[in-house]
Design a protein around this motif. Structure first.
Motif, PDB file in Angstrom:
ATOM      1  N   LEU A   1       0.702  -1.215  -0.225  1.00  0.00           N
ATOM      2  CA  LEU A   1       0.107   0.071   0.103  1.00  0.00           C
ATOM      3  C   LEU A   1       0.819   1.266   0.132  1.00  0.00           C
ATOM      4  CD1 LEU A   1      -2.625  -1.054   2.749  1.00  0.00           C
ATOM      5  CD2 LEU A   1      -3.124  -1.065   0.124  1.00  0.00           C
ATOM      6  N   ILE A   2       1.727   1.486   1.263  1.00  0.00           N
ATOM      7  CA  ILE A   2       2.397   2.472   1.200  1.00  0.00           C
ATOM      8  C   ILE A   2       3.741   2.321   1.990  1.00  0.00           C
ATOM      9  CG2 ILE A   2       0.733   3.236   3.225  1.00  0.00           C
ATOM     10  CD1 ILE A   2       1.169   6.343   2.379  1.00  0.00           C
ATOM     11  N   TYR A   3       4.885   3.230   2.034  1.00  0.00           N
ATOM     12  CA  TYR A   3       5.689   2.982   2.879  1.00  0.00           C
ATOM     13  C   TYR A   3       6.206   4.353   3.404  1.00  0.00           C
ATOM     14  CZ  TYR A   3      10.125   3.392   0.309  1.00  0.00           C
ATOM     15  OH  TYR A   3      11.181   3.839  -0.415  1.00  0.00           O
TER      16      TYR A   3
ATOM     17  N   ASP B   1       3.695   6.139  -2.112  1.00  0.00           N
ATOM     18  CA  ASP B   1       2.183   5.623  -1.907  1.00  0.00           C
ATOM     19  C   ASP B   1       1.369   5.214  -2.848  1.00  0.00           C
ATOM     20  OD1 ASP B   1       0.673   9.046  -1.854  1.00  0.00           O
ATOM     21  OD2 ASP B   1       1.848   7.662  -3.339  1.00  0.00           O
ATOM     22  N   SER B   2       2.291   4.550  -3.824  1.00  0.00           N
ATOM     23  CA  SER B   2       1.673   4.072  -5.280  1.00  0.00           C
ATOM     24  C   SER B   2       0.643   2.885  -5.022  1.00  0.00           C
ATOM     25  CB  SER B   2       2.884   3.715  -6.189  1.00  0.00           C
ATOM     26  OG  SER B   2       3.562   2.528  -5.640  1.00  0.00           O
ATOM     27  N   GLY B   3       0.675   2.276  -4.003  1.00  0.00           N
ATOM     28  CA  GLY B   3      -0.415   1.126  -3.926  1.00  0.00           C
ATOM     29  C   GLY B   3      -1.458   1.549  -3.202  1.00  0.00           C
ATOM     30  N   LEU B   4      -1.550   2.786  -2.564  1.00  0.00           N
ATOM     31  CA  LEU B   4      -3.013   3.002  -2.159  1.00  0.00           C
ATOM     32  C   LEU B   4      -3.962   2.484  -3.256  1.00  0.00           C
ATOM     33  CD1 LEU B   4      -2.123   6.145   0.136  1.00  0.00           C
ATOM     34  CD2 LEU B   4      -2.524   3.596   0.913  1.00  0.00           C
ATOM     35  N   PRO B   5      -5.319   2.287  -3.009  1.00  0.00           N
ATOM     36  CA  PRO B   5      -5.877   1.944  -4.110  1.00  0.00           C
ATOM     37  C   PRO B   5      -6.747   2.915  -4.861  1.00  0.00           C
ATOM     38  CG  PRO B   5      -6.812   0.790  -2.137  1.00  0.00           C
ATOM     39  CD  PRO B   5      -5.384   1.285  -1.884  1.00  0.00           C
ATOM     40  N   ASN B   6      -7.026   4.039  -3.745  1.00  0.00           N
ATOM     41  CA  ASN B   6      -7.962   5.178  -4.138  1.00  0.00           C
ATOM     42  C   ASN B   6      -7.921   6.037  -2.897  1.00  0.00           C
ATOM     43  OD1 ASN B   6     -10.022   4.356  -2.238  1.00  0.00           O
ATOM     44  ND2 ASN B   6     -10.626   2.697  -3.653  1.00  0.00           N
ATOM     45  N   ASP B   7      -8.684   7.072  -3.306  1.00  0.00           N
ATOM     46  CA  ASP B   7      -8.287   8.360  -2.266  1.00  0.00           C
ATOM     47  C   ASP B   7      -9.275   8.189  -0.996  1.00  0.00           C
ATOM     48  OD1 ASP B   7     -10.622  10.732  -4.106  1.00  0.00           O
ATOM     49  OD2 ASP B   7     -11.040   8.655  -3.004  1.00  0.00           O
ATOM     50  N   ARG B   8      -9.874   6.940  -0.776  1.00  0.00           N
ATOM     51  CA  ARG B   8     -10.492   6.511   0.509  1.00  0.00           C
ATOM     52  C   ARG B   8      -9.623   6.053   1.470  1.00  0.00           C
ATOM     53  NH1 ARG B   8     -13.318   2.471   0.904  1.00  0.00           N
ATOM     54  NH2 ARG B   8     -12.795   1.409  -0.962  1.00  0.00           N
TER      55      ARG B   8
ATOM     56  N   ARG C   1     -17.338  -3.287   1.102  1.00  0.00           N
ATOM     57  CA  ARG C   1     -17.089  -4.818   1.599  1.00  0.00           C
ATOM     58  C   ARG C   1     -15.885  -5.100   0.968  1.00  0.00           C
ATOM     59  NH1 ARG C   1     -22.920  -4.427   0.657  1.00  0.00           N
ATOM     60  NH2 ARG C   1     -23.809  -4.585   2.580  1.00  0.00           N
ATOM     61  N   GLY C   2     -15.285  -4.530  -0.098  1.00  0.00           N
ATOM     62  CA  GLY C   2     -14.118  -5.338  -0.958  1.00  0.00           C
ATOM     63  C   GLY C   2     -12.829  -4.677  -0.095  1.00  0.00           C
ATOM     64  N   ASP C   3     -12.955  -3.809   0.900  1.00  0.00           N
ATOM     65  CA  ASP C   3     -12.215  -3.449   1.702  1.00  0.00           C
ATOM     66  C   ASP C   3     -11.770  -4.590   2.896  1.00  0.00           C
ATOM     67  OD1 ASP C   3     -13.155  -0.153   1.890  1.00  0.00           O
ATOM     68  OD2 ASP C   3     -11.718  -0.925   0.444  1.00  0.00           O
TER      69      ASP C   3
END
Lengths: 111, 114
Positions: free
Chosen positions: B46-48, B57-64, B84-86
């Protein structure tokens, strides 16, 4: 995307050596090969890493081919507690230092 | 203990709610990583952080999804308007510095979104 490919599963008899292969044909000169394992419901655990020379520690040995396009993790005397998913990862030493996990090899050690 | 600590170990929430997951790295570790893992899959980056800043932060899936590490130690992963997909296990790991070898992982926080 993961830069490595591994067989999805392997079996090994208890007390025998477990040899887990990994292909990383696009590896760059400054990228290390890392191995982690994950026992059910636990966080991944570091095993070993190397650049181009073979490495050995108390857990395992890592054999990297001369062209560095593949490697083998060796557990010399597998025990039932070595049953886990084993991940091979390629990680660079400049730019980003993220570790990208693939789907790993599920090793089952049989009594 | 001296390992990476994650809280809560389990979190059940309803769709649309806000969630925070906390990670306490090993003392002195300057690099901190977040992953999530779905059943049968490997950990997904996700992020390091290196220190207080997000180095990748290239792995964060979206702005949520958002993560902070204001003092360079504890980090919080924040998920808004959960879906639910989280649902997954969220793993945290740390090491002495982004260019050192071994990552030390926590046991994870299992998030279930109903």
């Amino acid at each position: 995307d993961a830069k490595t490919t591994q067989p999805p599963s392997m079996d090994c008899a208890e007390g025998r050596a477990a040899n887990l292969p990994c292909n990383h044909s696009t590896i760059s000169g400054n990228e290390y090969v890392y191995w982690y394992r994950q026992i059910h419901s636990q966080g991944p655990q570091y095993i070993i890493h190397g650049l181009k020379n073979n490495e050995t520690n108390e857990m395992a040995s890592l054999i990297i081919t001369e062209d560095r396009k593949s490697s083998t993790l060796i557990l010399p005397h597998a025990t039932l507690r070595d049953t886990a998913v084993y991940y091979c990862i390629v990680r660079g030493t400049s730019g980003t230092y993220k570790y990208i996990f693939g789907t790993g090899t599920r090793l089952k050690v049989l009594a | 203990g001296a390992g990476v600590s994650q809280t809560p170990s389990n979190k059940v929430t309803e769709k649309g709610k806000y969630v925070e997951l906390r990670c306490d790295p090993i003392s002195g570790h300057t690099a901190l990583y977040w992953y999530r893992q779905s059943l049968g899959q490997g950990p997904e980056f996700l992020i390091y952080f290196q220190g207080t800043g997000a180095a990748d932060d290239s792995g964060l899936p979206n702005d949520r999804f958002f993560a902070v590490r204001p003092e360079g130690s504890v980090s919080t992963l924040k998920i808004q308007r959960t879906e639910r997909g989280d649902s997954a296990v969220y793993l945290c790991a740390s090491n002495l510095g982004q260019n050192t070898g071994e990552l030390f992982f926590g046991e994870g926080s299992r998030l279930t979104v109903l």
